[in-house]
Design an enzyme around this catalytic site. Structure first.
Site, PDB file in Angstrom:
ATOM      1  N   GLU A  94       6.335  -9.898 -11.059  1.00 53.37           N
ATOM      2  CA  GLU A  94       7.027 -11.139 -11.387  1.00 53.37           C
ATOM      3  C   GLU A  94       6.145 -12.372 -11.233  1.00 53.37           C
ATOM      4  O   GLU A  94       6.547 -13.472 -11.625  1.00 53.37           O
ATOM      5  CB  GLU A  94       8.284 -11.265 -10.510  1.00 53.37           C
ATOM      6  CG  GLU A  94       9.353 -10.259 -10.916  1.00 53.37           C
ATOM      7  CD  GLU A  94      10.570 -10.274 -10.007  1.00 53.37           C
ATOM      8  OE1 GLU A  94      10.480 -10.795  -8.882  1.00 53.37           O
ATOM      9  OE2 GLU A  94      11.615  -9.739 -10.427  1.00 53.37           O
ATOM     10  N   GLU A 125       3.728  10.021  -0.083  1.00 51.41           N
ATOM     11  CA  GLU A 125       3.762   9.049   1.011  1.00 51.41           C
ATOM     12  C   GLU A 125       3.060   9.558   2.265  1.00 51.41           C
ATOM     13  O   GLU A 125       2.742   8.790   3.160  1.00 51.41           O
ATOM     14  CB  GLU A 125       5.198   8.670   1.355  1.00 51.41           C
ATOM     15  CG  GLU A 125       5.995   9.725   2.102  1.00 51.41           C
ATOM     16  CD  GLU A 125       7.293   9.158   2.677  1.00 51.41           C
ATOM     17  OE1 GLU A 125       7.550   9.395   3.857  1.00 51.41           O
ATOM     18  OE2 GLU A 125       8.038   8.479   1.942  1.00 51.41           O
TER      19      GLU A 125
END
Length: 311
Positions: A94, A125
């Site tokens: 963004e 992960e």
């Protein structure tokens, strides 16, 4: 023959984490009316801003470190797995439309790569090595900042990213939702937003995810304010890439200058649609090329360029 992993140690570790704590008073939540569940969830969410507020001095110190390095050309890199990784990628994605930054300046890396944005990548992960490889692909420098994000504060990918980045001389920030986390300990700046046990046991996309989103908003937005990407609270570096943003560009110029629609159109035409430049031509009384030069000499800070135009 491969032996089955022993999960006893990990289970014991998880049971010590606030984010994983079980709340017996909610053990029959599924039997409640929908509105009552919504009230409970909303009540939980209202506690998050206070948890963030308790860490504001640490957040501000981290932002000053990021801004200092980005002013020298460094990058802001988020690294995480699962929800935490997705939030980092979201915040990074963004920045270009909001602040007209190059997409390479704020980057999100997620365990398992882009596919992990929409699918769970099993085991990703758990790999510190994967984090190191993902960061090596970016060729880190001491002017870069790496923010490891993990609700538990123990995720190997996030901890590994911070440890590896620190070895490369980059500034490191560890954002977690548990106190005394390995992630915070590994980083130059440890930020621990302790939001407490989740409504659904261990579902850290809830309060923990909200807390991480609030802090990531602060890290990127206030850094951009420090870098001169705004004029007051106006997004003068917004990239007008669609009709809504083109209309917003004109509104921003109007709010910043009080100029007429005709003046605004003339200024935007003279500056190829660059909002910051258009504001400078109107308030500073200069032409398009002069505005561009003054802004370049002022490292993009509109207030400094305005002061230079007056001088």
């Amino acid at each position: 023959m491969t032996s089955m992993p022993d999960h006893g140690d990990l289970r014991a570790e998880l049971e010590t984490l606030t984010t994983e704590a079980f709340r017996p008073e909610l053990s029959e939540i599924d039997r409640l009316p929908t509105l009552e569940i919504a009230r409970l969830m909303n009540g939980e969410d209202t506690t998050v801003p206070a948890a963030v507020a308790a860490q504001l001095p640490l957040i501000a110190a981290a932002i000053d470190g990021i801004a200092e390095r980005m002013a020298r050309g460094g990058r802001l890199v988020y690294a995480g797995a699962g929800t935490a990784g997705r939030l980092g990628v979201l915040d990074a994605s963004e920045c270009p439309p909001t602040f007209n930054t190059d997409p390479s300046r704020v980057v999100g890396v997620i365990a398992g790569g882009p596919t992990a944005m929409v699918s769970s990548i099993e085991g990703a992960e758990d790999s510190r090595e994967l984090a190191a490889a993902d960061l090596d692909a970016l060729a880190l420098t001491p002017d870069d900042t790496v923010v490891g994000v993990s609700a538990s504060g123990r995720t190997p990918y996030a901890v590994g990213a911070v440890e590896h980045a620190r070895k490369q001389g980059a500034l490191t920030i560890g954002l977690s939702c548990n106190a005394h986390s390995a992630l915070a300990s590994a980083a130059d700046h440890g930020i621990e937003i302790v939001v407490g046990p989740e409504l659904l046991t261990g579902s850290t996309r809830l309060k923990s995810g909200t807390a991480q989103k609030l802090v990531l908003n602060m890290l990127s937005t206030i850094t951009m304010i420090r870098l001169g990407k705004t004029y007051g609270n106006l997004m003068v570096d917004v990239r007008a890439s669609n009709e809504k943003l083109r209309a917003r560009s004109r509104r921003i110029v109007a709010l910043a200058t009080g100029a007429s629609d005709e003046e605004i159109e003339h200024a935007l035409t003279a500056t190829d649609g660059e909002v910051k430049n258009a504001v400078l031509t109107i308030l500073g009384g200069v032409d398009g090329p002069t505005a561009a030069r003054l802004l370049e000499e002022s490292q993009g800070h509109l207030r400094a360029a305005l002061a230079a135009s007056a001088g």
